[in-house]
Design an enzyme around this catalytic site. Structure first.
Site, short mmCIF file in Angstrom:
data_model
loop_
_atom_site.label_atom_id
_atom_site.label_comp_id
_atom_site.label_asym_id
_atom_site.label_seq_id
_atom_site.Cartn_x
_atom_site.Cartn_y
_atom_site.Cartn_z
N CYS A 2 0.99 -1.03 -0.33
CA CYS A 2 -0.04 -0.18 0.23
C CYS A 2 0.96 1.36 0.13
O CYS A 2 2.65 1.64 0.17
CB CYS A 2 -1.13 0.15 1.12
SG CYS A 2 -1.89 -1.39 1.69
N GLY A 76 3.10 -2.98 3.53
CA GLY A 76 4.14 -4.67 3.24
C GLY A 76 3.30 -5.57 3.99
O GLY A 76 2.12 -5.71 3.76
N ASP A 100 -2.63 -9.53 8.41
CA ASP A 100 -2.10 -9.11 9.23
C ASP A 100 -2.39 -8.12 9.26
O ASP A 100 -1.46 -7.32 10.77
CB ASP A 100 -0.10 -9.40 7.50
CG ASP A 100 -0.51 -8.80 7.47
OD1 ASP A 100 -1.17 -7.83 6.52
OD2 ASP A 100 0.61 -8.61 6.00
N SER A 364 10.63 -12.68 -5.94
CA SER A 364 12.51 -11.80 -6.74
C SER A 364 13.25 -12.31 -6.35
O SER A 364 13.54 -13.07 -5.06
CB SER A 364 12.29 -10.43 -6.25
OG SER A 364 12.99 -9.79 -5.98
#
Length: 636
Positions: A2, A76, A100, A364
C-alpha cells in the site's frame, strides 16, 4: 502492499483538514488503487491507499482495535502473521479480520515498541496510540519498504511512503540539500537517511521512531536490528548446502501466501532461478513466470530463463524490450522523486509492467548477491585486500597513489588493462577503497564537474563519510563480511530496494524477496566467507546447493546483470536531447556545475574518444528532476 501517509501535531491538537490529508494521500494513488481512506481526529490525520493482497474483504485501513484506541496505517506484509495471531489470541486479543495488519495493532498492545522484534516480513507502518498520545513509526530490517518523514515549520510532523507525499504538503520547503547532491553524483542515489531536500528524511532500515505529543525536541530514530557477521559457524559445507535449501524453501513458502494471483520474476540468473525452482516444488499448479528480453544480444538473458521455465513447466511470459527503450526518463524522474541514476530501473519498470497483467504478487531474487558474495567487485576487493594486507598504508600511498593518478582512464581498452581504479584503490584503506569502487564518479571527476562555488558549499563533505559511518558499525574484520555489510546499508537499501519498490508500485504490483528474509540473512552471516567465494567462484555454496535443481549453464555462466546500452543511446537517439538538456538554461543557472566541463563530456562522448555514459546519464536524470520539480531551491 500500500501507500501510507499522515500528519501529526506534535505540540497540540490543531485541526487538520480532510482535504489536505486526502490530497497528500492521493499523491501516491498508484501504490493502492483498490481502496482509499483517511482517519481524522484532533491533531492527527492518517491516510491509506490499499492494494488488496490478504483478506480482501476486511483488511481496510486505517485499522483500529476493538476499543478504538490503537490504530495503524501499514505498507507491506507480515509473513508470520498466522503464528502471531494464534499467540495473541492465547493472550486474550480478539480479531475481527484475517489480515496481518490487525496483528501489528494487537502486537503493540501486547509488547509495545518491542513488537517489531516479533514481525517477520517487509513493512513500514505508523501506529497511533491515543491513550499514550504516541505515534510510532517502524521500517523493516532490510529496508524493503520505504518511509519518508519531515518536521514542518509549525512543528507538525508529516510522513509518507514516497517523497511526493511530503512535497504535496504546502508547508514543506523544497530546499535542495547540497550534501545529497554530492552523494548522488558519487553513488548514483541519495543514501539513506538523507533525502534530496534538506528537511526530509528516510527512516533507516531496522529503525523505529517514537513521537509523544508535547515532548520537547525532535526524537532521533532508534535501531532495533542489525546484522552481525560472526563467520564462526562450524557446520560442514555439505550440511550448510542442505540447510540453505531448507531455509530458502521456508522463506519462499511464507511468501507464497496470498489471496490474489502470484508469480515470479525469472531473469535467467542464479537467484531468481533458485526461487522459481523452489516455488515449483511447493506448488501443485504451474508457476507464473515473467522475463524481459532485449533485442540486443549483449544484454539478453532470456534464453537462460527459458531453460528454467522449460524444466519446471512454468506458465512463462517473455516480453522483448527494444534497445531504444529510453523514453522513460521523465516517468522515472517522477517515480523516484529525487535524482536516481540506476539505468536498470528501465527494464525493472518494464518487467513489473508486464507482470502486473498476469499477477498481483511476484517473488524476486533480490538480495542474493549481497548475502552470498555474488558480485564481481567482491572478488576484486578481496584480491586488493591481499595486497593491502602485505604492505603498510603509508607505503601503499606513496607507491600506488602516483601510479593511480598517472595511469590513463582506458575506457577503450580490454578490461585487464583498465587498472586505474585498482591502482587508486590500493593506495586507500579498506572502507575508502570499497567506496571508491562503488563510486559512479570518483573524487577527481566530481571536482571537475562541480562549480567552485558549489564545492565550497559542501564544507569538505564527501560521500565517503556514509561508508565511514557504516563501517564503524560493522563489528567485523573479515574483508568480505565488511563490504557485504556496507552493501546492506547503502547499495541494497538505497538503490536495489528503492528501484524495485517504485517500479513495482508504479504498476500496483507487490514484489516479495525471499532471499532478504532476515532469519536467512542472519544465518548466512554466520557462515565462513570461503563458503561464499571459494577458489575464485562467486556464490559457491549457493550454486553447489542448487546443482540438483538448476541447469549447469544457468549456475556457472558469467554474470550479465540487468543492463541497458547507455553509451549507444547517448551517442545516437538521445544525442540531441542530451545536448539540449545539459547545456540549457536550467542546468546552467542552477549553480551546481562547471558548464565547460559538461560541454567537454558531451563532445568527448559523441566523438567516441571517451565513454562518459555514466556521468551523462546522471546529469540527464538530474536535469529531469529539476525540470519536473520546477521551483525547487537550487544552489546559487
Amino acid at each position: 502492499m500500500c501507500g501510507i501517509s499522515g500528519i501529526f501535531d506534535t505540540q497540540g491538537t490543531r485541526a487538520i483538514s480532510r482535504e489536505l490529508i486526502s490530497r497528500i494521500n492521493d499523491a501516491q494513488a498508484h501504490r493502492g488503487p483498490d481502496e482509499n481512506d483517511v482517519h481524522l481526529e484532533p491533531g492527527l490525520a492518517l491516510g491509506h491507499r490499499r492494494l488488496s493482497v490478504i483478506d480482501l474483504a476486511a483488511g481496510q485501513q486505517p485499522l483500529f482495535n476493538d476499543k478504538g484506541a490503537v490504530g495503524i496505517v501499514f505498507n507491506g506484509e507480515i509473513y508470520n502473521y498466522r503464528d502471531l495471531t494464534v499467540e495473541l489470541q492465547e493472550l486474550g486479543y480478539h480479531f475481527r479480520t484475517r489480515s496481518d495488519t490487525e496483528v501489528i495493532v494487537h502486537a503493540w498492545s501486547a509488547w509495545g515498541e518491542a513488537c517489531v522484534h516479533r514481525l517477520r516480513g517487509m513493512f513500514a507502518f505508523a501506529l497511533w496510540d491515543r491513550n499514550r498520545q504516541t505515534l510510532f513509526l517502524a521500517r523493516d530490517r532490510m529496508g524493503v519498504k520505504p518511509m519518508h518523514y519531515a518536521w514542518l515549520p509549525d512543528r507538525s510532523f508529516i510522513f509518507g511512503s514516497e517523497l511526493k507525499v511530503l512535497t504535496a504538503h504546502p508547508g514543506f520547503k523544497r530546499d535542495i540539500d547540497p550534501l545529497a547532491v554530492e552523494e548522488y553524483f558519487t553513488l548514483g542515489y541519495v543514501a539513506d537517511p538523507r533525502c534530496i531536500y534538506r528537511n526530509a528524511h528516510k527512516l533507516p532500515a531496522g529503525h523505529t521512531l517514537t513521537l509523544r505529543r508535547g515532548a520537547a525536541g525532535q526524537p532521533a530514530p532508534r535501531r532495533y536490528w542489525d546484522v552481525r557477521f560472526t563467520n564462526d559457524n562450524t557446520i560442514t559445507l555439505q550440511d550448510a548446502q542442505a540447510e540453505l535449501r531448507d531455509r530458502v524453501r521456508e522463506s519462499v513458502r511464507l511468501r507464497m501466501i496470498a489471496d490474489v494471483p502470484l508469480g515470479a520474476f525469472l531473469s535467467g540468473g542464479v537467484d531468481s532461478s533458485a526461487v522459481v525452482a523452489t516455488m515449483a516444488c511447493l506448488s501443485s499448479t504451474p508457476v507464473h513466470t515473467c522475463s524481459i528480453g532485449f533485442d540486443d544480444p549483449r544484454f539478453d538473458e532470456s534464453n537462460y530463463a527459458l531453460l528454467v521455465a522449460d524444466r519446471y513447466r512454468t506458465d512463462h511470459r517473455l516480453d522483448v524490450v527494444n534497445s531504444d527503450d529510453f523514453d522513460l526518463i521523465d516517468t522515472l524522474a517522477w517515480l523516484y522523486d529525487e535524482p536516481f541514476a540506476d539505468s536498470s530501473a528501465i527494464p525493472t519498470y518494464r518487467v513489473c509492467q508486464m507482470a502486473r497483467k498476469y499477477v498481483t504478487v511476484a517473488l524476486s531474487g533480490d538480495g542474493g548477491d549481497e548475502s552470498l558474495g555474488g558480485y564481481r567487485r567482491y572478488r576484486m576487493h578481496l584480491g586488493e585486500e591481499a595486497v593491502r594486507g602485505r604492505l603498510p598504508l603509508a607505503l601503499r600511498r606513496g607507491m600506488f597513489g602516483p601510479l593511480g593518478r598517472w595511469y590513463p582512464k582506458a575506457d577503450w581498452a580490454p578490461r585487464s588493462l583498465r587498472a586505474k581504479t585498482t591502482l587508486q584503490a590500493l593506495a586507500m584503506d579498506s572502507v575508502q577503497a570499497y567506496c571508491h569502487s562503488m563510486s559512479q564518479l570518483r573524487d577527481d571527476e566530481r571536482r571537475m564537474l562541480f562549480s567552485h562555488a558549489f564545492q565550497s558549499s559542501l564544507g569538505g563533505y564527501v560521500a565517503l563519510e556514509v561508508f565511514r559511518q557504516h563501517g564503524a558499525q560493522a563489528q567485523t574484520e573479515d574483508p568480505l563480511a565488511l563490504i557485504q555489510y556496507l552493501d546492506y546499508k547503502t547499495w541494497l537499501v538505497s538503490d536495489i530496494n528503492t528501484k524495485v519498490d517504485r517500479a513495482s508500485m508504479a504498476h500496483s504490483l507487490e514484489v516479495r524477496e525471499p532471499l532478504m528474509d532476515h532469519l536467512l540473512v542472519e544465518w548466512l552471516a554466520t557462515l565462513p566467507s570461503d563458503f561464499k567465494i571459494r577458489a575464485g567462484q562467486s556464490k559457491a555454496i549457493f550454486k553447489q546447493a542448487y546443482e540438483p535443481l538448476l541447469p549447469h549453464d544457468v549456475l556457472y555462466r558469467s554474470k550479465m546483470g540487468f543492463s541497458v546500452p547507455l553509451a549507444t543511446w547517448l551517442r545516437g537517439p538521445l544525442k540531441d536531447r542530451v545536448r539540449l538538456a545539459l547545456l540549457g538554461e536550467r542546468m546552467r543557472d542552477c549553480g551546481y556545475f562547471n558548464p565547460m566541463a559538461v560541454q567537454r563530456l558531451i563532445d568527448e562522448h559523441n566523438s567516441g574518444l571517451r565513454d562518459h555514459a555514466t556521468v551523462l546519464w546522471m546529469l540527464l536524470m538530474f536535469e529531469a528532476f529539476l525540470r519536473l520539480n520546477d521551483g525547487v531551491a537550487s544552489y546559487g
